[in-house]
Design an enzyme around this catalytic site. Structure first.
Site, PDB file in Angstrom:
ATOM      1  N   GLY A 144      19.151  84.227 -41.199  1.00 45.39           N
ATOM      2  CA  GLY A 144      19.349  84.638 -42.592  1.00 45.39           C
ATOM      3  C   GLY A 144      20.778  84.897 -42.998  1.00 45.39           C
ATOM      4  O   GLY A 144      21.538  83.962 -43.258  1.00 45.39           O
ATOM      5  N   GLY A 152      12.787  84.118 -39.090  1.00 50.21           N
ATOM      6  CA  GLY A 152      11.879  84.839 -38.193  1.00 50.21           C
ATOM      7  C   GLY A 152      11.645  84.107 -36.879  1.00 50.21           C
ATOM      8  O   GLY A 152      11.574  84.741 -35.819  1.00 50.21           O
ATOM      9  N   LYS A 162      19.261  97.402 -40.573  1.00 49.60           N
ATOM     10  CA  LYS A 162      18.471  98.407 -39.857  1.00 49.60           C
ATOM     11  C   LYS A 162      18.288  98.074 -38.388  1.00 49.60           C
ATOM     12  O   LYS A 162      17.973  96.938 -38.042  1.00 49.60           O
ATOM     13  CB  LYS A 162      17.077  98.472 -40.487  1.00 49.60           C
ATOM     14  N   ARG A 199      16.702  72.569 -46.004  1.00 52.21           N
ATOM     15  CA  ARG A 199      15.552  72.366 -45.112  1.00 52.21           C
ATOM     16  C   ARG A 199      15.027  70.931 -45.163  1.00 52.21           C
ATOM     17  O   ARG A 199      14.530  70.426 -44.159  1.00 52.21           O
ATOM     18  CB  ARG A 199      14.431  73.331 -45.484  1.00 52.21           C
TER      19      ARG A 199
HETATM   20  P1  AMP Z   1      19.409  92.181 -42.179  1.00 49.17           P
HETATM   21  O1  AMP Z   1      18.497  91.497 -43.171  1.00 49.17           O
HETATM   22  O2  AMP Z   1      18.769  93.316 -41.443  1.00 49.17           O
HETATM   23  O3  AMP Z   1      20.125  91.211 -41.283  1.00 49.17           O
HETATM   24  O4  AMP Z   1      20.505  92.901 -43.058  1.00 49.17           O
HETATM   25  C1  AMP Z   1      21.387  92.219 -43.870  1.00 49.17           C
HETATM   26  C2  AMP Z   1      21.787  93.139 -44.981  1.00 49.17           C
HETATM   27  O5  AMP Z   1      22.388  94.282 -44.440  1.00 49.17           O
HETATM   28  C3  AMP Z   1      22.763  92.543 -45.949  1.00 49.17           C
HETATM   29  O6  AMP Z   1      22.141  92.389 -47.177  1.00 49.17           O
HETATM   30  C4  AMP Z   1      23.894  93.576 -46.016  1.00 49.17           C
HETATM   31  O7  AMP Z   1      24.299  93.850 -47.335  1.00 49.17           O
HETATM   32  C5  AMP Z   1      23.236  94.818 -45.425  1.00 49.17           C
HETATM   33  N1  AMP Z   1      24.233  95.707 -44.850  1.00 49.17           N
HETATM   34  C6  AMP Z   1      25.149  95.424 -43.920  1.00 49.17           C
HETATM   35  N2  AMP Z   1      25.940  96.471 -43.705  1.00 49.17           N
HETATM   36  C7  AMP Z   1      25.542  97.459 -44.518  1.00 49.17           C
HETATM   37  C8  AMP Z   1      25.991  98.798 -44.769  1.00 49.17           C
HETATM   38  N3  AMP Z   1      27.037  99.291 -44.116  1.00 49.17           N
HETATM   39  N4  AMP Z   1      25.334  99.521 -45.693  1.00 49.17           N
HETATM   40  C9  AMP Z   1      24.286  98.992 -46.347  1.00 49.17           C
HETATM   41  N5  AMP Z   1      23.803  97.751 -46.152  1.00 49.17           N
HETATM   42  C10 AMP Z   1      24.440  96.986 -45.265  1.00 49.17           C
END
Ligand code: AMP
Length: 420
Positions: free
Chosen positions: A377, A400, A221, A35
């Site tokens: 991220g 974000g 999610k 950064r």
């Molecule tokens: P996000 O912060 O929502 O972009 O999610 C990223 C995170 O999702 C990472 O830490 C991954 O380890 C997790 N992730 C991706 N695929 C899976 C999965 N099939 N099961 C559990 N966690 C997951």
């Protein structure tokens, strides 16, 4: 509107809001200075034009003055990267900051102490007691908004021109990121290089789109990505939904997902997104197979199974080989690509393969002339881990802020300068 390239800072004193919210270890060493490096071109341009800079940032989430969040910890690195000794003011407001900024000569730089030592930066009251009445809460909020204006006015008084290069906080209407701009006329406020590059990259993808446009949305999610997915469904040709959120879609479609991560309260939402994709003629691409594990661990036993046929006791932690091929074919035929979120638990080497293959397909498409934007991220962590960051067209520094920008929201830090 002024642009940093065309503006001459000769004899000008610039207040530059940067995002130097870097990670520090327990001895206050910077563990990743990305950064800081990202804002150096802007600072150097001002200095080499014969201007002086007042550098302002936040660090962490202090609840008041807390020495562990002092910007003094990063003063040395900034001086090293700029190649000049940078002065420091122990308080971003008050006499010392006024005097030191007034005394700055062309070519000199001053770093102000953490803006968030003051609640007024964020404009939100701190330490309100939990049993404060509604009236007390409303009065405290109003008072802090007034303090915020006062803080912005004081910060503005140090300089002749305001430069915002803090894309990471562009989605916040804080004293130094947005309100301050009201105290400069249109000819004396502008974006720094980083901010301009981020805006250009997102607008190239969302507004001046060369088709086919493919977005790859991964991550854990669907609930955290709903607004982005909805906005993208009005813009993309192909939407690849992957990562943990896949299983909410698979389950909604009647598939078996074993112990895979799922949001049971979002099954209807998943079905409605599938419908919306159909209505908008968007090709929604889902996995056809999964790399399933018998536990959430890098060393778990694994097997490849068709999507929707994950046995009880197993969980999908990455995509399988057929899906890799399917995703790569879509990606490699694209001219605009947006990637946010891994295809699996890429932190475990045994489940990083899908994310690696998506990254490589994007790199290949980019080599063939596509424009690729990676951000938010974990996908940035992926391209760095796989050594392919340099092959992407643009890797965003915003978390974000980038996500809100892609959702189609107007970001206060951007609006404050260009009006929209
Ligand atoms: P996000 O912060 O929502 O972009 O999610 C990223 C995170 O999702 C990472 O830490 C991954 O380890 C997790 N992730 C991706 N695929 C899976 C999965 N099939 N099961 C559990 N966690 C997951």
């Amino acid at each position: 509107m002024q642009t940093i390239n065309n503006f001459s800072f000769s004899g000008q004193k610039a207040f530059v809001r940067v995002d130097f919210n870097v990670p520090l270890d327990d001895k206050f060493n910077i563990t990743d200075d990305t950064r800081i490096r990202a804002a150096i071109p802007t600072l150097k341009k001002i200095l080499s034009d014969g201007g002086s800079v007042i550098i302002a940032s936040h660090l962490g989430r202090p609840k008041g003055v807390e020495s562990k969040y002092s910007l003094r910890h990063i003063l040395g690195r900034i001086s090293d990267l700029l190649g000049i000794p940078v002065q420091f003011a122990d308080d971003c407001l008050g006499q010392e900051a006024v005097e030191k900024s007034a005394a700055l000569r062309p070519g000199q730089a001053l770093l102000l102490e953490n803006l968030r030592f003051y609640a007024a930066e964020e404009g939100k009251p701190r330490g309100l007691s939990a049993d404060a009445s509604e009236e007390e809460t409303a009065a405290a909020k109003k008072a802090e908004k007034a303090n915020q204006k006062e803080m912005a006015k004081q910060l503005a008084s140090y300089a002749m021109v305001y430069v915002n290069d803090a894309f990471g906080t562009a989605h916040r209407a804080h004293a130094s990121t947005a309100i301050i701009a009201d105290y400069f006329d249109a000819d004396h406020k502008l974006f720094g290089y980083l901010m301009q590059n981020e805006i250009d990259a997102v607008e190239k993808v969302l507004k001046n789109t060369v088709r086919p446009f493919t977005a790859i949305m991964g991550g854990s999610k669907v609930s955290s990505k709903i607004e982005i997915i909805e906005n993208l469904l009005t813009k993309v040709d192909n939407l690849i939904i992957t990562g943990g959120m896949t299983y909410t879609f698979t389950k909604a479609l009647g598939g078996k997902i074993g112990n895979s991560i799922v949001e049971n309260d979002k099954l209807d939402l998943a079905l409605s997104l599938i419908e919306k994709a159909k209505d908008n003629n968007v090709n929604l691409v889902l996995a056809v197979d999964a790399k399933a594990a018998d536990g959430f661990s890098n060393d778990a036993k694994t097997q490849f199974v068709p999507a929707g046929e994950i046995p009880d006791g197993w969980e999908g932690l990455d995509i399988g080989p057929e899906t890799e091929k399917k995703f790569a074919a879509v990606i490699e035929a694209s001219k605009t690509i947006l990637w946010n979120g891994p295809t699996g638990v890429f932190e475990f080497e045994n489940f990083a393969g899908g994310s690696r293959s998506v990254g490589q397909a994007i790199a290949k498409a980019t080599d063939m002339g596509a424009f690729s934007l990676v951000g938010g991220g974990d996908s940035v962590a992926c391209v760095n881990k796989f050594g392919i960051a340099g092959r992407m067209s643009y890797v965003s520094t915003g978390g974000g802020a980038l996500l809100e920008f892609i959702e189609g929201k107007i970001l206060p830090g951007i609006k404050a300068i260009r009006g929209y």
